[in-house]
Scaffold this motif. Sequence first.
Motif, short mmCIF file in Angstrom:
data_model
loop_
_atom_site.label_atom_id
_atom_site.label_comp_id
_atom_site.label_asym_id
_atom_site.label_seq_id
_atom_site.Cartn_x
_atom_site.Cartn_y
_atom_site.Cartn_z
N PRO A 282 12.92 34.88 45.92
CA PRO A 282 13.49 34.94 47.27
C PRO A 282 14.84 34.25 47.38
N GLU A 283 15.00 33.11 46.75
CA GLU A 283 16.29 32.41 46.82
C GLU A 283 17.40 33.22 46.15
N LEU B 117 17.48 36.47 45.91
CA LEU B 117 17.78 37.61 46.79
C LEU B 117 18.71 37.19 47.92
N GLU B 118 18.43 36.06 48.52
CA GLU B 118 19.27 35.58 49.62
C GLU B 118 20.69 35.29 49.13
N ALA B 119 20.80 34.74 47.91
CA ALA B 119 22.13 34.47 47.34
C ALA B 119 22.89 35.76 47.09
N GLY C 104 22.72 38.26 49.08
CA GLY C 104 22.99 38.87 50.37
C GLY C 104 21.89 39.76 50.90
N LEU C 105 20.69 39.65 50.33
CA LEU C 105 19.57 40.47 50.77
C LEU C 105 18.59 39.63 51.58
N ALA C 106 18.11 40.18 52.68
CA ALA C 106 17.03 39.53 53.42
C ALA C 106 15.73 39.73 52.63
N VAL C 107 14.89 38.72 52.64
CA VAL C 107 13.60 38.80 51.95
C VAL C 107 12.66 39.67 52.77
N GLU C 108 12.13 40.69 52.16
CA GLU C 108 11.25 41.63 52.85
C GLU C 108 9.97 40.93 53.33
N THR D 176 12.45 45.87 48.11
CA THR D 176 13.36 44.88 47.53
C THR D 176 14.17 45.50 46.40
#
Length: 360
Positions: free
Chosen positions: A161-162, A164-166, A168-172, A334
């Motif tokens: 998750p971290e 993904l956020e880095a 630029g994606l929101a965690v589903e 994702t």
Amino acid sequence: METITRSAGRALGTTLSDPLDLGGSPRSTVLRCRTADGGTVVLKAFADEEGALRAFAAEAAGLALGLGGPDLLAALPDEDRPILVMTDLGTAPTLADLLLGDDPDAVRDALLAWARGLGALGAASVDRRREFEASALRYARTALPIWSLDPWQARNAASLPELLEAAGLAVEPGLAGELAAIGTAGGADYPAFTPGDTCPDNNLITAGGLRLIDFETCGYQSVFLTAAYCRMPFSTCWCVFDLPADLADAAERAYRAEVVGRYPRLADDTVWEAGIRQAVAVWTVDATVRLLARSAEDRPLHRTRRPVATVRQLLVHRWRQAAGLTEYPAFAATMRGLLDRVAAAWDVPPLPGYPALSKR
């Protein structure tokens, strides 16, 4: 080299000479040496640091099982640099050599031999887990567990998750629960021994058949995690190109035919397909966690071997495969997000086929 050869020679009761450096890695030095009677042996000396020491314990324990690799002639855990002494398997080509070569028939034969060999190794090892883990504990020089006992899947799931956020994606919503459900791909029910890094270059295709090398990350894991190397292909490796579906299917069937004798439930196509799709998800998370943060600058997957894919090509290939795992909707979403938001900006060409198979 003198210190290593002298210690190994004492253990064998002979004089070793003419050490030839076979490469190794930052963790280890690998030498081929001549014995007093004119034969040769291979020595592997491990660095005095935690990662190398746990690799020594695993490899010593794995080779001691006597399944599929070189014969273990001596293990010297108490040297400044722990040493393994093994029989010399010679200079036969690896599966990677053949895949990057020009003989498609040799590739098919070697790929099926590789898959059957891994399956036979898994089947033969099912009842020996306690023996292996006791041996690994006996050879341990560090509190760090051998890789197969390390909770790497859970750590990867927590790291995703971290990352993904880095990117630029929101965690589903629901992703964490799906990653927990994916878990270790059936490992509690269908464990078997594997050399660990079962890549195309960690074997020799000898006149006597497949022989496996590099047991540094060996241990017991789900048969599905090994079988996924046939389907993806080669889940943790540098030698990844597009493998024709018929060859991937043939390799997977060859592996499955060996392990189903020990685990009859694996004859059920529903059980098999669910397990291997779980394993594809596990390895895709692993590749994403290992490589995404290092993809800012695209680079070849191997320092010297050519041709070879790039980091970005491999990640795009893995994400496209995993986007089809619709039984895990948050995970599949994702993967699509990574393709739409990250891979689209890279604009890399798809993986080409293996050089040898382009001649089919």
